[in-house]
Structures are given as C-alpha cells and as structure tokens.
Motif scaffolding. Structure first.
Motif, PDB file in Angstrom:
ATOM      1  N   PHE A  17     -32.776 -25.496   3.671  1.00  0.00           N
ATOM      2  CA  PHE A  17     -31.370 -25.304   3.328  1.00  0.00           C
ATOM      3  C   PHE A  17     -31.279 -24.478   2.057  1.00  0.00           C
ATOM      4  N   ALA A  18     -30.097 -23.931   1.807  1.00  0.00           N
ATOM      5  CA  ALA A  18     -29.874 -23.076   0.641  1.00  0.00           C
ATOM      6  C   ALA A  18     -28.823 -23.708  -0.263  1.00  0.00           C
ATOM      7  N   PRO A  19     -29.203 -24.205  -1.447  1.00  0.00           N
ATOM      8  CA  PRO A  19     -28.203 -24.768  -2.368  1.00  0.00           C
ATOM      9  C   PRO A  19     -27.160 -23.721  -2.743  1.00  0.00           C
ATOM     10  N   PHE A  20     -25.933 -24.163  -2.937  1.00  0.00           N
ATOM     11  CA  PHE A  20     -24.848 -23.253  -3.299  1.00  0.00           C
ATOM     12  C   PHE A  20     -25.012 -22.825  -4.759  1.00  0.00           C
ATOM     13  N   VAL A  21     -25.036 -21.515  -4.984  1.00  0.00           N
ATOM     14  CA  VAL A  21     -25.266 -21.006  -6.332  1.00  0.00           C
ATOM     15  C   VAL A  21     -24.041 -20.305  -6.899  1.00  0.00           C
ATOM     16  N   GLY A  22     -22.896 -20.448  -6.244  1.00  0.00           N
ATOM     17  CA  GLY A  22     -21.695 -19.752  -6.695  1.00  0.00           C
ATOM     18  C   GLY A  22     -21.159 -20.239  -8.023  1.00  0.00           C
ATOM     19  N   CYS A  68     -22.846 -21.705 -10.994  1.00  0.00           N
ATOM     20  CA  CYS A  68     -24.148 -22.059 -11.550  1.00  0.00           C
ATOM     21  C   CYS A  68     -24.050 -23.015 -12.734  1.00  0.00           C
ATOM     22  N   SER A  69     -22.903 -23.058 -13.409  1.00  0.00           N
ATOM     23  CA  SER A  69     -22.790 -23.897 -14.608  1.00  0.00           C
ATOM     24  C   SER A  69     -22.670 -25.373 -14.267  1.00  0.00           C
ATOM     25  N   THR A  70     -22.144 -25.664 -13.080  1.00  0.00           N
ATOM     26  CA  THR A  70     -21.957 -27.072 -12.706  1.00  0.00           C
ATOM     27  C   THR A  70     -22.414 -27.307 -11.265  1.00  0.00           C
ATOM     28  N   PRO A  71     -23.723 -27.294 -11.034  1.00  0.00           N
ATOM     29  CA  PRO A  71     -24.215 -27.552  -9.677  1.00  0.00           C
ATOM     30  C   PRO A  71     -23.728 -28.911  -9.179  1.00  0.00           C
ATOM     31  N   LYS A  72     -23.328 -28.956  -7.923  1.00  0.00           N
ATOM     32  CA  LYS A  72     -22.777 -30.183  -7.365  1.00  0.00           C
ATOM     33  C   LYS A  72     -23.859 -30.968  -6.634  1.00  0.00           C
ATOM     34  N   ILE A  73     -24.439 -31.925  -7.330  1.00  0.00           N
ATOM     35  CA  ILE A  73     -25.432 -32.822  -6.762  1.00  0.00           C
ATOM     36  C   ILE A  73     -25.029 -34.236  -7.119  1.00  0.00           C
ATOM     37  N   VAL A  74     -24.829 -35.066  -6.118  1.00  0.00           N
ATOM     38  CA  VAL A  74     -24.409 -36.446  -6.358  1.00  0.00           C
ATOM     39  C   VAL A  74     -25.428 -37.392  -5.741  1.00  0.00           C
ATOM     40  N   LEU A  75     -25.892 -38.366  -6.511  1.00  0.00           N
ATOM     41  CA  LEU A  75     -26.776 -39.400  -5.998  1.00  0.00           C
ATOM     42  C   LEU A  75     -25.954 -40.660  -5.777  1.00  0.00           C
ATOM     43  N   ASN A  76     -25.849 -41.087  -4.526  1.00  0.00           N
ATOM     44  CA  ASN A  76     -25.157 -42.333  -4.198  1.00  0.00           C
ATOM     45  C   ASN A  76     -26.194 -43.427  -3.987  1.00  0.00           C
ATOM     46  N   ASP A  77     -26.304 -44.325  -4.947  1.00  0.00           N
ATOM     47  CA  ASP A  77     -27.327 -45.360  -4.865  1.00  0.00           C
ATOM     48  C   ASP A  77     -26.803 -46.772  -5.152  1.00  0.00           C
ATOM     49  N   LEU A  78     -25.541 -46.911  -5.508  1.00  0.00           N
ATOM     50  CA  LEU A  78     -24.996 -48.218  -5.854  1.00  0.00           C
ATOM     51  C   LEU A  78     -25.016 -49.142  -4.641  1.00  0.00           C
ATOM     52  N   ASP A  79     -25.666 -50.290  -4.796  1.00  0.00           N
ATOM     53  CA  ASP A  79     -25.766 -51.289  -3.730  1.00  0.00           C
ATOM     54  C   ASP A  79     -26.392 -50.712  -2.463  1.00  0.00           C
ATOM     55  N   ARG A  80     -27.310 -49.763  -2.638  1.00  0.00           N
ATOM     56  CA  ARG A  80     -28.010 -49.176  -1.500  1.00  0.00           C
ATOM     57  C   ARG A  80     -29.514 -49.291  -1.700  1.00  0.00           C
ATOM     58  N   GLU A  81     -30.256 -49.079  -0.640  1.00  0.00           N
ATOM     59  CA  GLU A  81     -31.710 -49.158  -0.688  1.00  0.00           C
ATOM     60  C   GLU A  81     -32.312 -47.856  -0.170  1.00  0.00           C
TER      61      GLU A  81
END
Length: 228
Positions: A159-164, A166-179
């Motif tokens: 896949f190709a991360p969106f680079v449009g 560049c100052s605020t790359p959108k990456i979110v880790l959802n881990d609350l109450d997850r395994e």
C-alpha cells in the motif's frame, strides 16, 4: 503487556521483482518515540519531501515475492476513503488492536485516490502465506465492508501511505480494551468456517442468486421454474 515487534518494508515498484529499498522494525509501544506509529509518521514526512514508496508489514529477503518472505507481522486491508464512516463503525466492534493509516492508490501521482489501510498487528509473526490469506479473508468478511482493494489477501500486498499532508500524517492506533490478534488461535477458532470475502472486493461481480433460494413471494422456487 503484549508488545509485538512490527516490520515495514519499502519498495519503489509494485512488481514482483521489485527490490526492498528499506526495512525497519519497531515495537507497537515504547517509552521513547521509537515505536512503530512514530516510525510510520516520520517516514511519511520524509517521503513527502523525497518521493514515495509502497509499503508492506512483512520482511523480505530481497524481492517482492512470496518466496522471499521471511515473516509477516500485520494483516492489511485497504478501502476507499468514501467508506470511512461505515468502516469506522465496523471497526468499533472488532476486538483486535489495529492501525488506521491514511493511504492513496498510487505514488508519484498528482491526483491520488485516497484510501484507508487497516493494519492488524499480529501477536506472533507468521511465515506461511496461506495463513495470511486465511486471516485476511476472515477479517474482511467480519468487517463486512465492500470495495476493499484487490490483493488484500496476498501476503505480498503493498500500500502507499498518503503523503499529501506531510506535516500531520494520519495514523491512528486503536487499542483501548482490545487485544492483539493471535494467528494460531484465530485460525483454530474459525477452522471449517467458509468465507467468500473476495465477493466484497472492489469491482467484484455480484453473485447470482441461488435458483433454489426463497422467492420474494415467500414460495420456494425450484431451478426448473416450478414452485411449491
């Protein structure tokens, strides 16, 4: 606390003979900035300035080939950005830790089509491409969102991360109450479960209704056109 290591490998091309340009391994969590989320964000910023790459959460010996895979550390599914609302709602129900990564269809293009990549880190890396395919198909069907990208079930999926932005790359880790997804246990839990996840792929031909299915009138219709 579980804290698996993830690997990202970067390629300039999607071709099978493409060479690995760079690989990086980092844990999901870290007391410093050297965690995978930070590494992804920094690499996207760098790519915005110096040209993009295609990514994979797998380690390769040399080429973008199944035969060269050494380990796969996360399962990737990619969806059009237009599916965002339905996708986020579906992900709210998943019990597994996952990254949501703002992506695009191609690198080095003026008007990229925006995508969302969902990456499920694996508690233990796997080496068998068949296991990757099986897990990806089950996850896709459980989410139930159509129009995911072709190639999602391939262990060499890029896949190709969106680079449009560049100052605020959108990456979110959802881990609350997850395994973290444990591959062996997940496969065993769904052993014998049939899936048709490819029917949800972008551009998939709609399945034809079973001629022996219930007719809208409520009567059972036989394949020869008769009715009960």
């Amino acid at each position: 606390m579980d804290n698996p290591n993830l690997t990202i490998s970067l390629f300039k091309l999607r071709t099978k003979r493409a060479l690995v340009k760079f690989s990086y391994t980092a844990p999901v969590y870290s007391d410093t900035c050297e965690n995978m989320g930070h590494a992804i964000a920094e690499e996207i910023k760098h790519e915005a300035q110096h040209g993009g790459f295609y990514w994979s959460f797998a380690r390769y010996k040399r080429n973008h080939l199944k035969a060269d895979i050494q380990e796969m550390t996360a399962i990737m599914l990619e969806y059009p950005y237009s599916c965002r609302a339905a996708l986020i709602a579906a992900l709210d129900e998943t019990p597994f830790v996952h990254y949501i990564i703002h992506a695009q269809d191609e690198i080095n293009t003026k008007r990229p089509e925006e995508r969302l990549v969902i990456a499920f880190p694996l508690l233990v890396a796997i080496t068998d491409p068949k296991e990757y395919t099986r897990i990806a198909a089950l996850l896709s069907e459980q989410l139930g969102i159509g129009d995911h990208s072709r190639g999602d079930f391939s262990s060499t999926f890029l896949f190709a991360p969106f680079v449009g932005v560049c100052s605020t790359p959108k990456i979110v880790l959802n881990d609350l109450d997850r395994e973290f997804l444990a591959p062996a246990a997940f496969i065993e839990e769904y052993r014998g479960t049939w899936t048709d996840a490819r029917a949800l792929q972008l551009g998939a031909i709609p399945s034809q209704p079973d001629p022996t299915a219930f007719h809208c009138s409520g009567l059972f219709v036989f394949s020869n056109g008769g009715a009960l």
